[in-house]
Design a protein around this motif. Structure first.
Motif, PDB file in Angstrom:
ATOM      1  N   VAL A  65      45.391  30.934  37.335  1.00 44.13           N
ATOM      2  CA  VAL A  65      45.785  30.646  38.712  1.00 44.13           C
ATOM      3  C   VAL A  65      46.640  31.768  39.274  1.00 44.13           C
ATOM      4  O   VAL A  65      47.309  32.483  38.535  1.00 44.13           O
ATOM      5  CB  VAL A  65      46.546  29.294  38.812  1.00 44.13           C
ATOM      6  N   GLY A  66      46.604  31.888  40.578  1.00 42.80           N
ATOM      7  CA  GLY A  66      47.432  32.878  41.254  1.00 42.80           C
ATOM      8  C   GLY A  66      48.087  32.297  42.484  1.00 42.80           C
ATOM      9  O   GLY A  66      47.491  31.467  43.181  1.00 42.80           O
ATOM     10  N   ASP A  67      49.317  32.713  42.743  1.00 43.38           N
ATOM     11  CA  ASP A  67      50.035  32.274  43.940  1.00 43.38           C
ATOM     12  C   ASP A  67      51.186  33.250  44.177  1.00 43.38           C
ATOM     13  O   ASP A  67      51.547  34.032  43.292  1.00 43.38           O
ATOM     14  CB  ASP A  67      50.573  30.853  43.772  1.00 43.38           C
ATOM     15  N   ARG A  68      51.777  33.153  45.376  1.00 44.09           N
ATOM     16  CA  ARG A  68      52.921  33.995  45.740  1.00 44.09           C
ATOM     17  C   ARG A  68      54.252  33.332  45.393  1.00 44.09           C
ATOM     18  O   ARG A  68      55.295  33.962  45.452  1.00 44.09           O
ATOM     19  CB  ARG A  68      52.904  34.284  47.239  1.00 44.09           C
ATOM     20  N   GLU A  70      42.280  41.739  38.906  1.00 44.23           N
ATOM     21  CA  GLU A  70      42.406  42.579  37.708  1.00 44.23           C
ATOM     22  C   GLU A  70      42.735  41.741  36.477  1.00 44.23           C
ATOM     23  O   GLU A  70      42.180  41.971  35.397  1.00 44.23           O
ATOM     24  CB  GLU A  70      43.484  43.646  37.915  1.00 44.23           C
ATOM     25  N   VAL A  71      43.613  40.753  36.636  1.00 41.77           N
ATOM     26  CA  VAL A  71      43.964  39.892  35.501  1.00 41.77           C
ATOM     27  C   VAL A  71      42.739  39.110  35.040  1.00 41.77           C
ATOM     28  O   VAL A  71      42.450  39.033  33.843  1.00 41.77           O
ATOM     29  CB  VAL A  71      45.125  38.937  35.870  1.00 41.77           C
ATOM     30  N   THR A 107      38.497  38.471  30.896  1.00 44.41           N
ATOM     31  CA  THR A 107      37.092  38.092  30.682  1.00 44.41           C
ATOM     32  C   THR A 107      36.242  39.303  30.313  1.00 44.41           C
ATOM     33  O   THR A 107      35.017  39.278  30.482  1.00 44.41           O
ATOM     34  CB  THR A 107      36.510  37.431  31.953  1.00 44.41           C
ATOM     35  N   ASP A 108      36.879  40.347  29.817  1.00 45.95           N
ATOM     36  CA  ASP A 108      36.160  41.574  29.413  1.00 45.95           C
ATOM     37  C   ASP A 108      35.287  42.130  30.538  1.00 45.95           C
ATOM     38  O   ASP A 108      34.173  42.595  30.304  1.00 45.95           O
ATOM     39  CB  ASP A 108      35.310  41.318  28.164  1.00 45.95           C
ATOM     40  N   VAL A 159      34.859  36.507  45.728  1.00 48.82           N
ATOM     41  CA  VAL A 159      33.559  37.079  45.361  1.00 48.82           C
ATOM     42  C   VAL A 159      33.742  38.132  44.279  1.00 48.82           C
ATOM     43  O   VAL A 159      32.963  38.191  43.313  1.00 48.82           O
ATOM     44  CB  VAL A 159      32.859  37.678  46.602  1.00 48.82           C
ATOM     45  N   ARG A 160      34.780  38.946  44.396  1.00 49.08           N
ATOM     46  CA  ARG A 160      35.005  40.037  43.440  1.00 49.08           C
ATOM     47  C   ARG A 160      35.342  39.547  42.038  1.00 49.08           C
ATOM     48  O   ARG A 160      35.063  40.229  41.061  1.00 49.08           O
ATOM     49  CB  ARG A 160      36.123  40.954  43.941  1.00 49.08           C
ATOM     50  N   MET A 161      35.958  38.372  41.922  1.00 48.07           N
ATOM     51  CA  MET A 161      36.402  37.929  40.597  1.00 48.07           C
ATOM     52  C   MET A 161      35.451  36.936  39.930  1.00 48.07           C
ATOM     53  O   MET A 161      35.736  36.433  38.853  1.00 48.07           O
ATOM     54  CB  MET A 161      37.812  37.344  40.665  1.00 48.07           C
ATOM     55  N   CYS A 162      34.311  36.683  40.557  1.00 47.87           N
ATOM     56  CA  CYS A 162      33.353  35.737  39.993  1.00 47.87           C
ATOM     57  C   CYS A 162      32.291  36.475  39.186  1.00 47.87           C
ATOM     58  O   CYS A 162      31.773  37.499  39.614  1.00 47.87           O
ATOM     59  CB  CYS A 162      32.708  34.935  41.121  1.00 47.87           C
TER      60      CYS A 162
END
Length: 199
Positions: free
Chosen positions: A44-47, A73-74, A79-80, A101-104
């Motif tokens: 998960v990500g948040d500010r 990036e994380v 996920t290699d 879209v970029r992280m899927c």
């Protein structure tokens, strides 16, 4: 709303990696639902450090403060370079939509769930979306569901103790100070999760 969405567009997350962008209440409930449904890892990500800390109790495995680290990036590092199998965008901001879209991973699923913060069109990287053969879904309208089935299921989860919603209520403000309640909810300063008005 999360149960309604997950029921309307089911996706088997068993043993998979899930990324949830945003840990407001919707994002936290997506985290809870995915972990309960068998996800191997929920990133998960948040500010907000407060929200990230609270998300631990909802099943998050990896928490990313996006003010410091890049969530994409994380996810890629963990996920290699493949990306998450299932990505939930629970923020509604242009940059989060593009990031989803970029992280899927290839042939993964994106759920665009956050309420849009603009009425203007938001472009996506369609070439990347196409070449990765992604599926994207979105929905709303749980309040119009016949018999309020998802609402009733949510209450049953709370009643049985499957999920503890008490940590979400960070502020209770008397109705005489309702302007302050709206200001707190709008600014989402650190320490604010959910604001309730007491009558």
């Amino acid at each position: 709303t999360v149960l309604f969405a997950a029921h309307r567009y089911p996706y088997d997350v068993t043993g998979r990696t899930v990324a949830v962008i945003g840990q407001g209440s919707a994002g936290m409930f997506w985290t809870w639902w995915c972990k309960r449904a068998g996800a191997a890892r929920v990133i998960v990500g948040d500010r907000s450090p407060t929200r990230l800390a609270a998300s631990t109790g909802f099943g998050s495995d990896v928490r990313v403060d996006v003010r410091v680290d890049d969530l994409t990036e994380v996810v890629m590092d963990l996920t290699d370079g493949e990306g998450a199998d299932f990505v939930v965008e629970a923020v509604g901001r242009r940059e989060a939509l593009l990031q989803s879209v970029r992280m899927c991973r290839a042939e993964g699923r994106v759920f665009w769930f956050g309420l849009p913060d603009t009425t203007e069109p938001v472009p996506i990287d369609f070439a990347q979306f196409l070449h990765r053969k992604l599926t994207a879904v979105t929905t709303y309208g749980a309040q119009g569901e016949p018999g309020l089935a998802s609402f009733r299921r949510a209450l049953e989860h709370v009643r049985r103790g499957d999920v503890d919603v008490r940590p979400l209520l960070s502020h209770v403000v008397p109705v005489e100070e309702i302007d302050r309640a709206f200001e707190l909810a709008d600014t989402c300063e650190d320490g604010v999760l959910k604001v309730s008005v007491a009558f």
